[in-house]
Design a protein around this motif. Structure first.
Motif, PDB file in Angstrom:
ATOM      1  N   LEU A   1       0.822  -1.197   0.000  1.00 39.16           N
ATOM      2  CA  LEU A   1       0.000   0.000   0.000  1.00 39.16           C
ATOM      3  C   LEU A   1       0.859   1.251   0.000  1.00 39.16           C
ATOM      4  CD1 LEU A   1      -2.836  -1.004   2.497  1.00 39.16           C
ATOM      5  CD2 LEU A   1      -3.057  -0.607   0.042  1.00 39.16           C
ATOM      6  N   GLY A   2       1.970   1.212   0.738  1.00 38.52           N
ATOM      7  CA  GLY A   2       2.870   2.354   0.739  1.00 38.52           C
ATOM      8  C   GLY A   2       3.410   2.633  -0.649  1.00 38.52           C
ATOM      9  N   GLY A   3       3.765   1.574  -1.361  1.00 38.02           N
ATOM     10  CA  GLY A   3       4.256   1.732  -2.724  1.00 38.02           C
ATOM     11  C   GLY A   3       3.206   2.313  -3.649  1.00 38.02           C
ATOM     12  N   LEU A   4       1.974   1.868  -3.505  1.00 40.73           N
ATOM     13  CA  LEU A   4       0.885   2.404  -4.329  1.00 40.73           C
ATOM     14  C   LEU A   4       0.634   3.869  -4.016  1.00 40.73           C
ATOM     15  CD1 LEU A   4      -1.673  -0.564  -4.306  1.00 40.73           C
ATOM     16  CD2 LEU A   4      -0.259   0.210  -6.219  1.00 40.73           C
ATOM     17  N   ASP A   5       0.715   4.209  -2.738  1.00 33.45           N
ATOM     18  CA  ASP A   5       0.530   5.608  -2.353  1.00 33.45           C
ATOM     19  C   ASP A   5       1.611   6.489  -2.979  1.00 33.45           C
ATOM     20  OD1 ASP A   5      -1.696   5.052  -0.852  1.00 33.45           O
ATOM     21  OD2 ASP A   5      -0.616   4.930   1.051  1.00 33.45           O
ATOM     22  N   ARG A   6       2.845   5.986  -2.995  1.00 28.70           N
ATOM     23  CA  ARG A   6       3.934   6.770  -3.594  1.00 28.70           C
ATOM     24  C   ARG A   6       3.722   6.921  -5.093  1.00 28.70           C
ATOM     25  NH1 ARG A   6       6.815   3.773   0.354  1.00 28.70           N
ATOM     26  NH2 ARG A   6       7.392   2.125  -1.134  1.00 28.70           N
ATOM     27  N   ALA A   7       3.309   5.845  -5.746  1.00 26.54           N
ATOM     28  CA  ALA A   7       3.046   5.911  -7.187  1.00 26.54           C
ATOM     29  C   ALA A   7       1.905   6.879  -7.482  1.00 26.54           C
ATOM     30  CB  ALA A   7       2.725   4.522  -7.730  1.00 26.54           C
TER      31      ALA A   7
ATOM     32  N   MET B   1       8.352   2.776 -11.910  1.00 21.91           N
ATOM     33  CA  MET B   1       7.214   3.106 -12.775  1.00 21.91           C
ATOM     34  C   MET B   1       7.635   3.171 -14.242  1.00 21.91           C
ATOM     35  SD  MET B   1       5.430   5.939 -10.267  1.00 21.91           S
ATOM     36  CE  MET B   1       3.984   6.251 -11.299  1.00 21.91           C
ATOM     37  N   LEU B   2       8.879   3.556 -14.494  1.00 19.24           N
ATOM     38  CA  LEU B   2       9.397   3.532 -15.865  1.00 19.24           C
ATOM     39  C   LEU B   2       9.436   2.105 -16.404  1.00 19.24           C
ATOM     40  CD1 LEU B   2      12.348   6.080 -15.564  1.00 19.24           C
ATOM     41  CD2 LEU B   2      10.352   6.330 -17.051  1.00 19.24           C
ATOM     42  N   LYS B   3       9.879   1.168 -15.566  1.00 18.38           N
ATOM     43  CA  LYS B   3       9.957  -0.232 -15.990  1.00 18.38           C
ATOM     44  C   LYS B   3       8.578  -0.826 -16.246  1.00 18.38           C
ATOM     45  CE  LYS B   3      14.251  -0.960 -13.430  1.00 18.38           C
ATOM     46  NZ  LYS B   3      14.893  -1.612 -12.251  1.00 18.38           N
ATOM     47  N   LEU B   4       7.575  -0.342 -15.512  1.00 18.88           N
ATOM     48  CA  LEU B   4       6.200  -0.828 -15.690  1.00 18.88           C
ATOM     49  C   LEU B   4       5.472  -0.150 -16.846  1.00 18.88           C
ATOM     50  CD1 LEU B   4       5.120  -0.909 -11.930  1.00 18.88           C
ATOM     51  CD2 LEU B   4       5.490  -2.902 -13.402  1.00 18.88           C
ATOM     52  N   GLY B   5       6.072   0.886 -17.402  1.00 18.85           N
ATOM     53  CA  GLY B   5       5.416   1.634 -18.463  1.00 18.85           C
ATOM     54  C   GLY B   5       4.447   2.680 -17.957  1.00 18.85           C
ATOM     55  N   TRP B   6       4.435   2.906 -16.637  1.00 19.08           N
ATOM     56  CA  TRP B   6       3.535   3.911 -16.060  1.00 19.08           C
ATOM     57  C   TRP B   6       4.066   5.320 -16.309  1.00 19.08           C
ATOM     58  CZ3 TRP B   6       1.939   1.801 -10.551  1.00 19.08           C
ATOM     59  CH2 TRP B   6       1.320   0.539 -10.720  1.00 19.08           C
TER      60      TRP B   6
ATOM     61  N   TYR C   1      10.281  13.419 -17.084  1.00 17.84           N
ATOM     62  CA  TYR C   1       9.253  12.402 -16.856  1.00 17.84           C
ATOM     63  C   TYR C   1       7.907  12.852 -17.431  1.00 17.84           C
ATOM     64  CZ  TYR C   1      12.498  10.431 -13.426  1.00 17.84           C
ATOM     65  OH  TYR C   1      13.585   9.882 -12.802  1.00 17.84           O
ATOM     66  N   ARG C   2       7.142  11.875 -17.907  1.00 18.45           N
ATOM     67  CA  ARG C   2       5.770  12.111 -18.332  1.00 18.45           C
ATOM     68  C   ARG C   2       4.977  10.826 -18.132  1.00 18.45           C
ATOM     69  NH1 ARG C   2       6.676  12.555 -24.915  1.00 18.45           N
ATOM     70  NH2 ARG C   2       6.957  10.309 -25.305  1.00 18.45           N
ATOM     71  N   VAL C   3       3.650  10.923 -18.132  1.00 18.93           N
ATOM     72  CA  VAL C   3       2.803   9.748 -17.951  1.00 18.93           C
ATOM     73  C   VAL C   3       3.019   8.783 -19.115  1.00 18.93           C
ATOM     74  CG1 VAL C   3       0.424   8.929 -17.776  1.00 18.93           C
ATOM     75  CG2 VAL C   3       1.099  11.051 -16.642  1.00 18.93           C
ATOM     76  N   GLY C   4       3.152   7.489 -18.784  1.00 14.67           N
ATOM     77  CA  GLY C   4       3.488   6.500 -19.791  1.00 14.67           C
ATOM     78  C   GLY C   4       2.298   5.980 -20.581  1.00 14.67           C
ATOM     79  N   ASN C   5       2.608   5.329 -21.682  1.00 11.80           N
ATOM     80  CA  ASN C   5       1.561   4.802 -22.565  1.00 11.80           C
ATOM     81  C   ASN C   5       0.714   3.730 -21.892  1.00 11.80           C
ATOM     82  OD1 ASN C   5       2.318   6.455 -24.671  1.00 11.80           O
ATOM     83  ND2 ASN C   5       3.699   4.938 -25.588  1.00 11.80           N
ATOM     84  N   ARG C   6       1.292   2.997 -20.949  1.00 12.97           N
ATOM     85  CA  ARG C   6       0.527   1.924 -20.301  1.00 12.97           C
ATOM     86  C   ARG C   6      -0.662   2.488 -19.532  1.00 12.97           C
ATOM     87  NH1 ARG C   6      -1.861  -2.578 -20.832  1.00 12.97           N
ATOM     88  NH2 ARG C   6      -1.985  -3.894 -18.966  1.00 12.97           N
ATOM     89  N   ILE C   7      -0.493   3.660 -18.927  1.00 15.02           N
ATOM     90  CA  ILE C   7      -1.605   4.301 -18.221  1.00 15.02           C
ATOM     91  C   ILE C   7      -2.702   4.662 -19.204  1.00 15.02           C
ATOM     92  CG2 ILE C   7      -2.282   6.308 -16.841  1.00 15.02           C
ATOM     93  CD1 ILE C   7      -0.651   4.324 -15.277  1.00 15.02           C
TER      94      ILE C   7
END
Length: 255
Positions: free
Chosen positions: A11-17, A54-59, A67-73
């Motif tokens: 949950l902490g990780g999700l909050d940071r993201a 988040m870069l590795k996840l495509g977020w 940085y900018r919002v990724g295509n996966r989002i």
């Protein structure tokens, strides 16, 4: 590590993201690391570490060091019902409305005290002051917001009032009394009208879209220069598009 500890860490990780994604908006589409740290409120090391994941996840993407919002989002956002079902039902009628008026056409839904812009069709007359898809518009001074609020419950209207009615231009409506008076008049004419309250020189006419149970779910609008956007001219086409979308969306939702 216990399951509870793992859950807390997750949950902490999700909050940071979420904090990092929340740093981006229409005026901040690309951010340096320093700007991202300043806007998300996390420590620099935490921001950098989380952003790398988040870069590795495509977020997130990071072209040219920013940085900018990724295509996966973007891909995932298309799966949300408000983007998929509502947009699919509305798009043919939005296109018809644009063809009939040659004005910018917008589709929006209420999200808290603001309006989320779900779809937008523009022509060859760009208006950079207008918001892009995914942007949030103030409900109190947008025709889209008023078209929805006029058919919403008192709690939704009061939430907008309590959030504060920011003055965007000299013509912006900023009192609860004025807003409630305007909302009360909308059902009789079937349209919400806004003249230069969000942007100087720009007007908007909107009509509500209803779901299968008769509750308001969205609104459609045309917007453009004041001289070109008049309720008596554009209003009938906007109402027709809203009614057709209501029927299509209700049919789609009941499948």
């Amino acid at each position: 590590m216990s399951p509870a500890e793992r859950d807390t860490g997750s949950l902490g990780g999700l909050d940071r993201a979420a904090a990092i994604l929340g740093a981006f908006d229409e005026q901040h589409r690309e951010l340096s690391l320093a700007a991202l740290v300043a806007r998300c409120g996390l420590p620099r090391s935490t921001t950098h570490r989380t952003a790398d994941k988040m870069l590795k996840l495509g977020w997130l993407d990071k072209p040219a060091g920013r940085y900018r919002v990724g295509n996966r989002i973007f891909e995932l956002s298309g799966l949300a019902p408000v983007r998929h079902q509502l947009r699919e039902a509305a798009l043919p009628y939005l296109q018809d409305l644009h063809h009939a008026t040659r004005l910018t056409v917008q589709l929006g839904v209420l999200s808290g005290t603001q309006v989320l812009l779900v779809e937008k069709i523009t022509g060859h007359r760009p208006m950079p002051m207008l918001s892009q898809v995914g942007a949030m518009l103030p409900a109190h001074c947008s025709a889209l917001g008023r078209a929805i609020l006029a058919y919403s419950d008192e709690e939704a209207v009061q939430a907008v009032v309590d959030a504060g009615m920011e003055r965007r231009t000299p013509r912006t409506m900023t009192t609860a009394t004025a807003l409630r008076r305007e909302l009360a008049a909308i059902p009789d004419r079937g349209l919400a009208v806004e003249r230069e309250e969000g942007n100087v020189g720009i007007s908007c006419v909107a009509a509500p879209i209803f779901g299968p149970l008769g509750a308001v779910v969205a609104a459609v609008s045309v917007t453009g220069p004041v001289a070109l956007v008049r309720a008596d001219r554009a209003g009938p086409a906007v109402r027709l598009a809203a009614a057709a979308t209501s029927r299509a969306y209700s049919s789609f939702s009941s499948r």
